[in-house]
Design a protein around this motif. Structure first.
Motif, PDB file in Angstrom:
ATOM      1  N   ASP A  97      -8.549   8.219   2.579  1.00 30.20           N
ATOM      2  CA  ASP A  97      -7.529   8.085   1.530  1.00 30.20           C
ATOM      3  C   ASP A  97      -6.127   8.250   2.119  1.00 30.20           C
ATOM      4  O   ASP A  97      -5.924   9.000   3.078  1.00 30.20           O
ATOM      5  CB  ASP A  97      -7.738   9.138   0.439  1.00 30.20           C
ATOM      6  CG  ASP A  97      -9.068   8.981  -0.277  1.00 30.20           C
ATOM      7  OD1 ASP A  97      -9.614   7.860  -0.262  1.00 30.20           O
ATOM      8  OD2 ASP A  97      -9.572   9.976  -0.840  1.00 30.20           O
ATOM      9  N   GLY A 125      -6.864   3.731   3.129  1.00 29.33           N
ATOM     10  CA  GLY A 125      -5.830   3.588   2.100  1.00 29.33           C
ATOM     11  C   GLY A 125      -4.436   3.856   2.643  1.00 29.33           C
ATOM     12  O   GLY A 125      -4.260   4.594   3.618  1.00 29.33           O
ATOM     13  N   CYS A 162      -0.388   6.327  -3.824  1.00 21.99           N
ATOM     14  CA  CYS A 162      -1.077   6.026  -2.562  1.00 21.99           C
ATOM     15  C   CYS A 162      -2.364   5.289  -2.895  1.00 21.99           C
ATOM     16  O   CYS A 162      -2.719   5.129  -4.075  1.00 21.99           O
ATOM     17  CB  CYS A 162      -1.358   7.305  -1.769  1.00 21.99           C
ATOM     18  SG  CYS A 162      -2.613   8.357  -2.524  1.00 21.99           S
ATOM     19  N   GLU A 163      -3.065   4.844  -1.879  1.00 21.85           N
ATOM     20  CA  GLU A 163      -4.327   4.116  -2.083  1.00 21.85           C
ATOM     21  C   GLU A 163      -5.518   4.989  -1.663  1.00 21.85           C
ATOM     22  O   GLU A 163      -5.432   5.758  -0.706  1.00 21.85           O
ATOM     23  CB  GLU A 163      -4.353   2.834  -1.248  1.00 21.85           C
ATOM     24  CG  GLU A 163      -3.422   1.751  -1.735  1.00 21.85           C
ATOM     25  CD  GLU A 163      -3.518   0.518  -0.851  1.00 21.85           C
ATOM     26  OE1 GLU A 163      -3.130  -0.567  -1.330  1.00 21.85           O
ATOM     27  OE2 GLU A 163      -3.967   0.644   0.298  1.00 21.85           O
TER      28      GLU A 163
END
Length: 337
Positions: A23, A126, A143-144
Motif C-alpha cells: 500500500d 500503490g 493514496c492507493e
C-alpha cells in the motif's frame, strides 16, 4: 529391510497466487524550519510473481506444493521511502513439463533448460500521496492500495518421463525385466494390472551414463477408448523417447499381442509409432517359446531380442540395444538445439 518403491509423480494440479502489492503511504513532512514541508508518502513495492523454471536437476513434481503463493510487496513509508519489491517465487520443474490452464488448454511448454513460465503475476504497488501532487492540489490526502496478485489454477504434466518405456499386455513380464536391469523394485504378482503407476529404474553403464527406463501399466484391447484406464496409461507412453514392446512368447499367437499394442498406440497418437521401437521377446526359457519366436519374426520388421527376464538370458544384448537407442536420441536432440 524391504526396499522402497519410488513412484514417479508426473501430474499435479495446483493453485498459483501472486503476491499483493504494498500500500502507498499518506504522510506530510514536518521540519524544524518548515512545519508544512509537503507530502512525503512513498509508494508500495510490487508483489512477487510465481514462476516455473525448467531445470535438469529436478526429475519429478514431488516437491511442488498444491498452493504456491509469492511474497507481498512492502508498504510505502514517510520521507518518500518506497516499499521493497518482493522476491519472485521460482519453482523448479523437470525439463519437458507442460502447463495447462483450468480449461485444459496448454499455455506453457518448458522443453529446454532454463525456460521460464510466469504462472501468476504479482500486484503493482500503490502510489503514496506524494505522487498525487498537482498544481491545484499541493497537499493531497489520498493514496492507493496495492493491487492483488493473480490467483490461477494450473495442471503440470511431465511430457518426457523416461528415455525408454516398456509397453506390453498385463503379465508380459515388464516389472520383472525392470527389476533385472535396474535397482527399481516394482511389485510383481501373477495377476493382471499389478502395475497401476509407472515405475522408473535407472540403468547404469560403465561410462557412468544413466538411462531411465519406465515400467508402464499394461494395455488391453480398446485402451484408446479408455477401457481399463487406457487413456491414462497411454499418456505415460507419450512421455517416453523410445518404446520397447514386451511380448510373452508363452502365449498362443504372440504376434497378435504386438499388433494389438501397435494398434492401440496408433489410435491414441499416430506419432507414437514414429518413435524408435524394439520388440523384446520375453520368457524364452519356456518350452514353446522357440517355436513362437520364429513365427513372430514372420509378422514384423522390427528388431527382435529374445530374453528371459526371470533367468537373465540375453540381458547384456538388450542393454546394448537400449544404449544404442539412447545415443541416437541424444544425438538428435543435440542437432535440434
Amino acid at each position: 529391510q524391504k526396499a522402497k518403491i519410488l513412484k514417479n509423480t508426473n501430474l499435479k494440479s495446483l493453485r498459483a497466487v501472486g503476491g499483493k502489492g504494498g500500500d502507498g503511504c499518506i504522510s506530510f513532512l514536518h521540519l524544524w524550519s518548515n512545519e508544512f514541508a509537503g507530502p512525503d508518502g512513498g509508494d508500495g513495492g510490487n508483489g512477487g510473481h510465481v514462476i516455473f523454471k525448467a531445470t535438469s536437476d529436478t526429475k519429478d513434481l514431488v516437491n511442488v506444493l498444491t498452493v504456491i503463493k509469492a511474497e507481498d510487496g512492502e508498504k510505502g513509508r514517510n520521507k518518500d521511502c518506497h516499499g521493497k519489491n518482493a522476491e519472485h517465487c521460482v519453482i523448479h520443474v523437470p525439463i519437458g513439463t507442460i502447463v495447462k490452464n483450468c480449461h485444459g488448454r496448454v499455455v506453457g511448454d518448458l522443453s529446454t533448460e532454463g525456460v521460464m513460465f510466469v504462472a501468476a503475476r504479482g500486484g503493482a504497488g500503490g502510489k503514496g500521496n506524494h505522487f498525487f501532487i498537482t498544481d491545484t492540489q499541493q497537499s493531497p490526502e489520498i493514496c492507493e492500495y496495492g493491487a492483488e496478485g493473480e490467483d490461477l489454477e494450473y495442471t503440470l504434466e511431465i511430457r518426457s518421463m523416461a528415455h525408454v518405456g516398456l509397453i506390453g499386455l498385463p503379465n508380459a513380464g515388464k516389472s520383472t525385466l525392470l527389476r533385472a536391469i535396474s535397482r527399481a523394485r516394482p511389485k510383481i504378482a501373477p495377476y493382471p494390472f499389478t502395475t497401476l503407476k509407472p515405475h522408473i529404474g535407472m540403468v547404469q553403464y560403465d561410462d557412468y551414463e544413466q538411462v531411465a527406463v519406465a515400467d508402464l501399466p499394461g494395455l488391453i484391447p480398446d485402451s484408446h477408448k479408455n477401457r481399463g484406464l487406457g487413456i491414462q496409461f497411454l499418456k505415460h507412453a507419450e512421455r517416453c523417447t523410445a518404446l520397447l514392446y514386451i511380448i510373452d512368447l508363452s502365449q498362443h499367437e504372440p504376434w497378435q499381442h504386438l499388433q494389438i499394442l501397435q494398434h492401440e498406440l496408433s489410435q491414441f497418437s499416430k506419432y507414437l509409432l514414429e518413435r524408435p521401437q524394439l520388440v523384446i521377446a520375453n520368457k524364452i526359457d519356456l518350452p514353446e517359446a522357440n517355436e513362437n519366436l520364429e513365427l513372430i519374426k514372420e509378422h514384423t520388421d522390427l528388431k527382435i531380442i529374445p530374453i528371459s527376464a526371470k533367468v537373465g538370458t540375453n540381458l547384456t544384448e538388450l542393454l546394448r540395444e537400449i544404449r544404442i537407442l539412447y545415443n541416437k536420441s541424444k544425438e538428435e536432440n543435440a542437432e535440434n538445439l
